[in-house]
Scaffold this motif. Structure first.
Motif, PDB file in Angstrom:
ATOM      1  N   ASP A 208       0.814  -1.216   0.000  1.00 23.20           N
ATOM      2  CA  ASP A 208       0.000   0.000   0.000  1.00 23.20           C
ATOM      3  C   ASP A 208       0.846   1.265   0.000  1.00 23.20           C
ATOM      4  O   ASP A 208       0.321   2.365   0.167  1.00 23.20           O
ATOM      5  N   GLY A 209       2.161   1.118  -0.183  1.00 22.53           N
ATOM      6  CA  GLY A 209       3.060   2.260  -0.206  1.00 22.53           C
ATOM      7  C   GLY A 209       3.648   2.623   1.141  1.00 22.53           C
ATOM      8  O   GLY A 209       4.535   3.490   1.221  1.00 22.53           O
ATOM      9  N   ILE A 221      10.713  -2.142  14.926  1.00 19.90           N
ATOM     10  CA  ILE A 221      10.350  -2.011  13.526  1.00 19.90           C
ATOM     11  C   ILE A 221       9.158  -1.059  13.465  1.00 19.90           C
ATOM     12  O   ILE A 221       8.160  -1.250  14.166  1.00 19.90           O
ATOM     13  N   TYR A 222       9.285  -0.029  12.637  1.00 18.87           N
ATOM     14  CA  TYR A 222       8.239   0.971  12.494  1.00 18.87           C
ATOM     15  C   TYR A 222       7.599   0.872  11.110  1.00 18.87           C
ATOM     16  O   TYR A 222       8.183   0.322  10.173  1.00 18.87           O
ATOM     17  N   THR A 223       6.423   1.442  10.990  1.00 14.44           N
ATOM     18  CA  THR A 223       5.856   1.756   9.691  1.00 14.44           C
ATOM     19  C   THR A 223       5.690   3.267   9.592  1.00 14.44           C
ATOM     20  O   THR A 223       5.542   3.965  10.611  1.00 14.44           O
ATOM     21  N   TRP A 224       5.735   3.740   8.359  1.00 17.54           N
ATOM     22  CA  TRP A 224       5.477   5.159   8.129  1.00 17.54           C
ATOM     23  C   TRP A 224       4.710   5.325   6.831  1.00 17.54           C
ATOM     24  O   TRP A 224       5.037   4.694   5.812  1.00 17.54           O
ATOM     25  N   ASN A 225       3.675   6.156   6.875  1.00 17.34           N
ATOM     26  CA  ASN A 225       3.057   6.668   5.661  1.00 17.34           C
ATOM     27  C   ASN A 225       2.564   8.075   5.947  1.00 17.34           C
ATOM     28  O   ASN A 225       2.529   8.521   7.098  1.00 17.34           O
ATOM     29  N   GLY A 271       8.097 -13.057  10.940  1.00 13.79           N
ATOM     30  CA  GLY A 271       6.710 -13.102  11.385  1.00 13.79           C
ATOM     31  C   GLY A 271       5.786 -12.487  10.358  1.00 13.79           C
ATOM     32  O   GLY A 271       6.225 -11.821   9.414  1.00 13.79           O
ATOM     33  N   ARG A 272       4.523 -12.740  10.534  1.00 11.97           N
ATOM     34  CA  ARG A 272       3.479 -12.149   9.698  1.00 11.97           C
ATOM     35  C   ARG A 272       2.781 -11.083  10.539  1.00 11.97           C
ATOM     36  O   ARG A 272       2.099 -11.403  11.511  1.00 11.97           O
ATOM     37  N   LEU A 273       2.978  -9.848  10.155  1.00 14.24           N
ATOM     38  CA  LEU A 273       2.557  -8.722  10.969  1.00 14.24           C
ATOM     39  C   LEU A 273       1.467  -7.889  10.303  1.00 14.24           C
ATOM     40  O   LEU A 273       1.229  -6.746  10.670  1.00 14.24           O
ATOM     41  N   GLY A 274       0.800  -8.489   9.308  1.00 13.57           N
ATOM     42  CA  GLY A 274      -0.319  -7.802   8.690  1.00 13.57           C
ATOM     43  C   GLY A 274       0.071  -6.816   7.611  1.00 13.57           C
ATOM     44  O   GLY A 274      -0.766  -5.993   7.202  1.00 13.57           O
ATOM     45  N   VAL A 275       1.320  -6.873   7.158  1.00 15.60           N
ATOM     46  CA  VAL A 275       1.750  -6.043   6.037  1.00 15.60           C
ATOM     47  C   VAL A 275       2.288  -6.961   4.939  1.00 15.60           C
ATOM     48  O   VAL A 275       2.811  -8.042   5.220  1.00 15.60           O
TER      49      VAL A 275
END
Length: 290
Positions: A208-209, A221-225, A271-275
């Motif tokens: 999803d970018g 571990i971070y996500t950023w959008n 792991g599977r983290l929903g991304v």
């Protein structure tokens, strides 16, 4: 006294034990996972977590990338070079050392675009803001791509549409992007987010970018959008499951399994983290002129 928040650890597992402080990681087109070690080792990781050393540069390996033939492009800070390594034969050759008048100083992380261009961060000296980004053009010519990203440029990733390069600057910390113009030149540096005292290291792009960012510090571990900003995906205050998770890749048929090496310890974490990830670019020998 309360512990720091623990996020996402129940979705993670450790595997592939006995690695030598792994930092770089790459997935070949056939799904084979490779990891580098701090004494020059290149390990092939089995689906069962088995570890086999298949080659060595003799230096200190950071970033890894792969081409369509499964050859690896290995950033070696001791040799101040990017090697091209065939893990099937253990043969290696210099892919780039920069330019004769300006050798590469600290090759840190490299990635390919769809045209076979290889972008590699040259981090420079910590705290001196003397880094830059190189490009090795399809066919082999090395050029300075941009000197606007100076603050210890580190992990980088090409946008799925090939329009820009995402770059992590580790000190002072920021997420930036640089346009890849139609003629291959670099556009201006654009800051997407300032990160304070976080030390970001590796980055991958989700479907999803969203950017997925592994950090040398903290063990997170971070996500950023642009809409949600910076969010914690997984965090380990004790630094045992995640221990300086310096880079990140997506694996599996659906690119839904996230794998990180842990520079602070001797294992990988997955792991599977929903991304879900996006496919990488794997240049052909014809594109690379070899």
């Amino acid at each position: 006294m309360r512990d720091d928040p623990v996020v996402g650890l129940d979705l993670l597992e450790t595997f592939a034990y006995g690695l030598d402080h792994p930092e770089g990681i790459a997935v070949a087109p056939d799904g084979q996972l490779y990891v580098g070690g701090e004494a020059g080792q290149i390990y092939a990781i089995g689906d069962d977590g088995s570890v086999k050393e298949v080659a060595s540069t003799g230096g200190f390996n950071l970033g890894l990338a792969a081409d369509s033939s499964g050859r690896l492009y290995v950033c070696d800070t001791e040799a101040r070079a990017v090697w091209r390594v065939d893990p099937k034969t253990a043969e290696r050759e210099v892919f780039t050392k920069g330019l004769p008048e300006r050798p590469i100083a600290v090759p840190n992380w490299g990635c390919f675009d769809s045209h076979g261009n290889y972008y590699v961060s040259d981090s420079g000296r910590w705290g001196h803001s003397d880094g830059l980004m190189w490009v090795v053009r399809a066919g082999g010519a090395t050029q300075i791509w941009t000197e606007e990203t100076k603050a210890f440029p580190n992990g980088c990733a090409v946008a799925p549409d090939g329009s820009r390069l995402f770059i992590l600057e580790s000190y002072p910390s920021a997420i930036v992007e640089v346009e890849i113009r139609p003629d291959g030149a670099a556009g201006p540096r654009k800051v997407l987010a300032e990160l304070g005292t976080i030390v970001p290291d590796g980055v991958a792009v989700a479907s999803d970018g969203t950017l997925v960012i592994a950090c040398y510090r903290p063990d997170t571990i971070y996500t950023w959008n642009a809409s949600a900003g910076l969010q914690i995906l997984a965090s380990d205050p004790r630094g045992t499951v995640l221990a300086a998770p310096t880079n990140v890749v997506f694996t599996g048929d659906d690119l839904g399994t996230l794998v990180v090496p842990n520079l602070g310890r001797w294992h990988l974490t997955k792991g599977r983290l929903g991304v879900q990830g996006t496919p990488l670019f794997y240049p052909t020998p014809a594109q690379l002129g070899s």
